[in-house]
Design a protein around this motif. Structure first.
Motif, PDB file in Angstrom:
ATOM      1  N   PHE A   1       0.828  -1.207   0.000  1.00 55.02           N
ATOM      2  CA  PHE A   1       0.000   0.000   0.000  1.00 55.02           C
ATOM      3  C   PHE A   1       0.863   1.259   0.000  1.00 55.02           C
ATOM      4  CE2 PHE A   1      -2.289   3.388   2.259  1.00 55.02           C
ATOM      5  CZ  PHE A   1      -3.442   3.463   1.482  1.00 55.02           C
ATOM      6  N   THR A   2       1.938   1.259   0.792  1.00 49.53           N
ATOM      7  CA  THR A   2       2.810   2.431   0.878  1.00 49.53           C
ATOM      8  C   THR A   2       3.451   2.737  -0.471  1.00 49.53           C
ATOM      9  OG1 THR A   2       3.290   1.955   3.198  1.00 49.53           O
ATOM     10  CG2 THR A   2       4.777   3.452   2.058  1.00 49.53           C
ATOM     11  N   GLU A   3       4.023   1.714  -1.097  1.00 48.68           N
ATOM     12  CA  GLU A   3       4.646   1.949  -2.403  1.00 48.68           C
ATOM     13  C   GLU A   3       3.591   2.249  -3.460  1.00 48.68           C
ATOM     14  OE1 GLU A   3       8.364   0.287  -4.947  1.00 48.68           O
ATOM     15  OE2 GLU A   3       6.983  -1.244  -4.192  1.00 48.68           O
ATOM     16  N   GLY A   4       2.431   1.629  -3.336  1.00 46.59           N
ATOM     17  CA  GLY A   4       1.354   1.906  -4.283  1.00 46.59           C
ATOM     18  C   GLY A   4       0.912   3.356  -4.239  1.00 46.59           C
ATOM     19  N   MET A   5       0.799   3.922  -3.055  1.00 47.87           N
ATOM     20  CA  MET A   5       0.427   5.333  -2.926  1.00 47.87           C
ATOM     21  C   MET A   5       1.509   6.242  -3.496  1.00 47.87           C
ATOM     22  SD  MET A   5      -2.584   5.537  -1.817  1.00 47.87           S
ATOM     23  CE  MET A   5      -2.599   7.307  -1.551  1.00 47.87           C
ATOM     24  N   THR A   6       2.767   5.856  -3.305  1.00 42.94           N
ATOM     25  CA  THR A   6       3.868   6.646  -3.864  1.00 42.94           C
ATOM     26  C   THR A   6       3.803   6.649  -5.385  1.00 42.94           C
ATOM     27  OG1 THR A   6       5.253   6.025  -1.983  1.00 42.94           O
ATOM     28  CG2 THR A   6       6.367   6.958  -3.895  1.00 42.94           C
ATOM     29  N   PHE A   7       3.567   5.481  -5.975  1.00 44.85           N
ATOM     30  CA  PHE A   7       3.415   5.384  -7.425  1.00 44.85           C
ATOM     31  C   PHE A   7       2.236   6.219  -7.896  1.00 44.85           C
ATOM     32  CE2 PHE A   7       6.354   1.967  -8.490  1.00 44.85           C
ATOM     33  CZ  PHE A   7       6.546   2.187  -9.846  1.00 44.85           C
ATOM     34  N   LEU A   8       1.108   6.060  -7.216  1.00 43.18           N
ATOM     35  CA  LEU A   8      -0.111   6.746  -7.632  1.00 43.18           C
ATOM     36  C   LEU A   8       0.061   8.260  -7.581  1.00 43.18           C
ATOM     37  CD1 LEU A   8      -3.095   6.312  -8.442  1.00 43.18           C
ATOM     38  CD2 LEU A   8      -3.675   6.494  -6.028  1.00 43.18           C
ATOM     39  N   VAL A   9       0.614   8.761  -6.496  1.00 50.88           N
ATOM     40  CA  VAL A   9       0.799  10.203  -6.342  1.00 50.88           C
ATOM     41  C   VAL A   9       1.765  10.739  -7.389  1.00 50.88           C
ATOM     42  CG1 VAL A   9       1.787  11.967  -4.832  1.00 50.88           C
ATOM     43  CG2 VAL A   9       0.182  10.301  -3.902  1.00 50.88           C
ATOM     44  N   THR A  10       2.868  10.027  -7.623  1.00 51.41           N
ATOM     45  CA  THR A  10       3.855  10.484  -8.596  1.00 51.41           C
ATOM     46  C   THR A  10       3.247  10.615  -9.984  1.00 51.41           C
ATOM     47  OG1 THR A  10       5.632   9.404  -7.362  1.00 51.41           O
ATOM     48  CG2 THR A  10       6.090  10.001  -9.643  1.00 51.41           C
ATOM     49  N   LEU A  11       2.611   9.550 -10.440  1.00 53.98           N
ATOM     50  CA  LEU A  11       2.071   9.548 -11.802  1.00 53.98           C
ATOM     51  C   LEU A  11       0.900  10.512 -11.955  1.00 53.98           C
ATOM     52  CD1 LEU A  11       2.217   5.717 -12.582  1.00 53.98           C
ATOM     53  CD2 LEU A  11       3.837   7.485 -13.258  1.00 53.98           C
ATOM     54  N   THR A  12       0.026  10.555 -10.947  1.00 51.21           N
ATOM     55  CA  THR A  12      -1.171  11.392 -11.101  1.00 51.21           C
ATOM     56  C   THR A  12      -0.866  12.882 -10.946  1.00 51.21           C
ATOM     57  OG1 THR A  12      -1.747  11.013  -8.765  1.00 51.21           O
ATOM     58  CG2 THR A  12      -2.785   9.581 -10.410  1.00 51.21           C
ATOM     59  N   ILE A  13       0.141  13.265 -10.153  1.00 50.20           N
ATOM     60  CA  ILE A  13       0.488  14.689 -10.076  1.00 50.20           C
ATOM     61  C   ILE A  13       0.935  15.191 -11.444  1.00 50.20           C
ATOM     62  CG2 ILE A  13       2.250  16.298  -9.219  1.00 50.20           C
ATOM     63  CD1 ILE A  13       1.991  15.066  -6.491  1.00 50.20           C
ATOM     64  N   SER A  14       1.774  14.407 -12.122  1.00 49.09           N
ATOM     65  CA  SER A  14       2.190  14.788 -13.475  1.00 49.09           C
ATOM     66  C   SER A  14       0.984  14.944 -14.384  1.00 49.09           C
ATOM     67  CB  SER A  14       3.149  13.739 -14.047  1.00 49.09           C
ATOM     68  OG  SER A  14       4.349  13.674 -13.313  1.00 49.09           O
ATOM     69  N   LEU A  15       0.076  13.989 -14.325  1.00 52.20           N
ATOM     70  CA  LEU A  15      -1.088  14.016 -15.216  1.00 52.20           C
ATOM     71  C   LEU A  15      -2.064  15.123 -14.833  1.00 52.20           C
ATOM     72  CD1 LEU A  15      -1.647  10.176 -15.590  1.00 52.20           C
ATOM     73  CD2 LEU A  15      -0.741  11.750 -17.297  1.00 52.20           C
ATOM     74  N   LEU A  16      -2.208  15.421 -13.554  1.00 54.23           N
ATOM     75  CA  LEU A  16      -3.080  16.520 -13.135  1.00 54.23           C
ATOM     76  C   LEU A  16      -2.595  17.856 -13.702  1.00 54.23           C
ATOM     77  CD1 LEU A  16      -3.759  15.587  -9.394  1.00 54.23           C
ATOM     78  CD2 LEU A  16      -5.457  15.631 -11.237  1.00 54.23           C
ATOM     79  N   ILE A  17      -1.282  18.076 -13.654  1.00 50.28           N
ATOM     80  CA  ILE A  17      -0.728  19.313 -14.205  1.00 50.28           C
ATOM     81  C   ILE A  17      -0.971  19.371 -15.712  1.00 50.28           C
ATOM     82  CG2 ILE A  17       1.387  20.654 -14.549  1.00 50.28           C
ATOM     83  CD1 ILE A  17       2.446  19.373 -11.953  1.00 50.28           C
ATOM     84  N   LEU A  18      -0.774  18.249 -16.389  1.00 47.95           N
ATOM     85  CA  LEU A  18      -0.988  18.215 -17.837  1.00 47.95           C
ATOM     86  C   LEU A  18      -2.456  18.390 -18.186  1.00 47.95           C
ATOM     87  CD1 LEU A  18       1.450  15.377 -18.967  1.00 47.95           C
ATOM     88  CD2 LEU A  18       1.840  17.836 -18.843  1.00 47.95           C
ATOM     89  N   MET A  19      -3.356  17.836 -17.382  1.00 41.87           N
ATOM     90  CA  MET A  19      -4.784  18.012 -17.634  1.00 41.87           C
ATOM     91  C   MET A  19      -5.195  19.467 -17.466  1.00 41.87           C
ATOM     92  SD  MET A  19      -6.889  14.672 -16.246  1.00 41.87           S
ATOM     93  CE  MET A  19      -6.020  14.387 -14.718  1.00 41.87           C
TER      94      MET A  19
END
Length: 423
Positions: free
Chosen positions: A90-108
């Protein structure tokens, strides 16, 4: 709320998310989860803006959904494996999720015109500017013995919930690592003097202060990789971007620095490149590769899932799944299937930088991104909110350079108009 109001909220939320991601190593300040609040604010504002009729790139939305599925699938894989503790997954999953989605949120937000390229660049600059002031202050206070280093580290750990890495280095200075901000600072040490047209709205004194403090940040990071990284980027600026007068001034500055600090530079070279400590640090990285490859061979197709680690080698008693050779650990966690998805994301980054009209500058930006991605073979730095901002910066800057080069007066005003990276 009308669409103009949701657009304003989205812009503010993205700027806050970028600055907090760069400034705060863990996103916390005095017990307040600033970055996490900014993340929720950004998701909420962007969703409200979309519901009001804003047009977000469909391709970025698909990538967002694919990212969610990727994280969910590999969390499920880890959960079904009794060898992986759910906490690690769960800890690493949240790190992955936050990393990828922050990039995509900025691009969106950029794709629906809520935030311009220029605003993203300026938000990143001021975020790393504040980080550089903070770190330089810490380094100077410790070097001058105004405040004991132990007290400074304890303060950071208590009020920022981050445990810095600190060590003594030649010259009475200290190597202090506060997350990934050092790497972003090095990038801006290249961007600010090389592309002044992108920073016309930043006061010249601020740019000068950043260059001085950014060098302090670079030195105190005491990283061979970052030294080589900035040397190659500055070499590009010297050869292809500077005027003859600027080259003369640069050569003069280099000569003065070399003559005045040659003994210290020799000591630094021996300490960082040929000492027993450096050899030991390198050997630890090489030792991690065989057990990780062996762990991958157990599940070569889909890997062991999030939080998976090599039982024969763990580098930390707290984060068992974290390794310096991060890309090799990804292979063990995600197998051929998952590493192919990550490779596809990396391909898209380079494709968007180099698609459309391009110049040598776009190849330089692609090279900077490549250096960052390859650093995942030497340090576990590819997954956090700061890395998320780093990933999108070359794309945004590439788009901004295309816009400024097409302007009839590119040096008089930075007008980025409605240029978007997804066009």
């Amino acid at each position: 709320m009308n669409i103009k109001y949701t657009e304003f909220l989205t812009k503010i939320s993205v700027i806050t998310l970028i600055i907090s991601s760069l400034l705060l190593p863990s996103g916390n300040l005095a017990g307040i989860p600033v970055k996490h609040a900014a993340y929720i604010f950004c998701v909420t504002a962007l969703l409200a803006h979309w519901l009001k009729g804003a047009k977000i790139s469909g391709r970025i939305l698909l990538l967002f959904m694919a990212t969610l599925l990727f994280c969910f699938f590999y969390l499920l894989v880890a959960t079904l494996r009794s060898a992986v503790h759910f906490y690690y997954a769960f800890t690493e999953g949240m790190t992955f999720l936050v990393t990828l989605t922050i990039s995509l949120l900025i691009l969106m937000a950029n794709s629906c015109k809520a935030i311009k390229n220029e605003e993203v660049i300026l938000a990143a600059f001021y975020g790393i500017f504040a980080f550089s002031i903070m770190k330089t202050t810490i380094v100077v206070l410790a070097a001058l013995n105004i405040v004991p280093l132990e007290n400074l580290l304890a303060f950071i750990e208590k009020y920022m919930r981050f445990q810095p890495i600190a060590d003594e280095i030649p010259g009475g200075l200290h190597r202090i690592t506060l997350g990934l901000g050092d790497f972003v600072a090095v990038l801006f040490l290249f961007l600010v003097p090389t592309y002044p047209q992108l920073f016309l709205r930043v006061p010249i004194p601020f740019r000068a202060i950043f260059m001085i403090m950014g060098i302090f940040v670079l030195i105190s990071s005491f990283s061979r990789y970052k030294f080589g990284f900035i040397a190659m980027l500055w070499a590009y600026s010297f050869l292809f971007k500077f005027s003859f007068k600027q080259r003369l001034i640069t050569c003069f500055i280099i000569a003065v620095v070399l003559l005045s600090s040659l003994p210290w530079l020799i000591e630094v070279y021996e300490y960082r490149f040929s000492s027993v400590r450096a050899e030991y640090s390198d050997s630890l990285r090489f030792e991690q590769i065989p057990p990780l490859i062996a762990a991958w061979e157990n599940l070569p197709l889909i890997g062991g899932g999030l939080g998976y680690y090599a039982k024969d080698y763990t580098r930390s008693n707290v984060l068992l799944y974290a390794y310096e050779v991060q890309w090799v650990s990804f292979l063990a966690k995600f197998g051929i299937l998952g590493i192919s998805f990550l490779g596809f994301l990396v391909f898209l980054l380079f494709y968007k930088i180099l698609s459309g009209r391009r110049s040598l500058d776009h190849y330089a930006l692609a090279f900077a991104l490549l250096c960052f991605i390859l650093s995942g073979f030497t340090n576990p730095i590819l997954l956090n909110s700061t890395a998320a901002v780093f990933y999108i910066l070359p794309l945004i800057i590439a788009s901004a350079l295309r816009e400024t080069s097409s302007s009839p007066f590119p040096t008089s005003k930075l007008s980025l108009g409605d240029s978007r990276i997804n066009q």
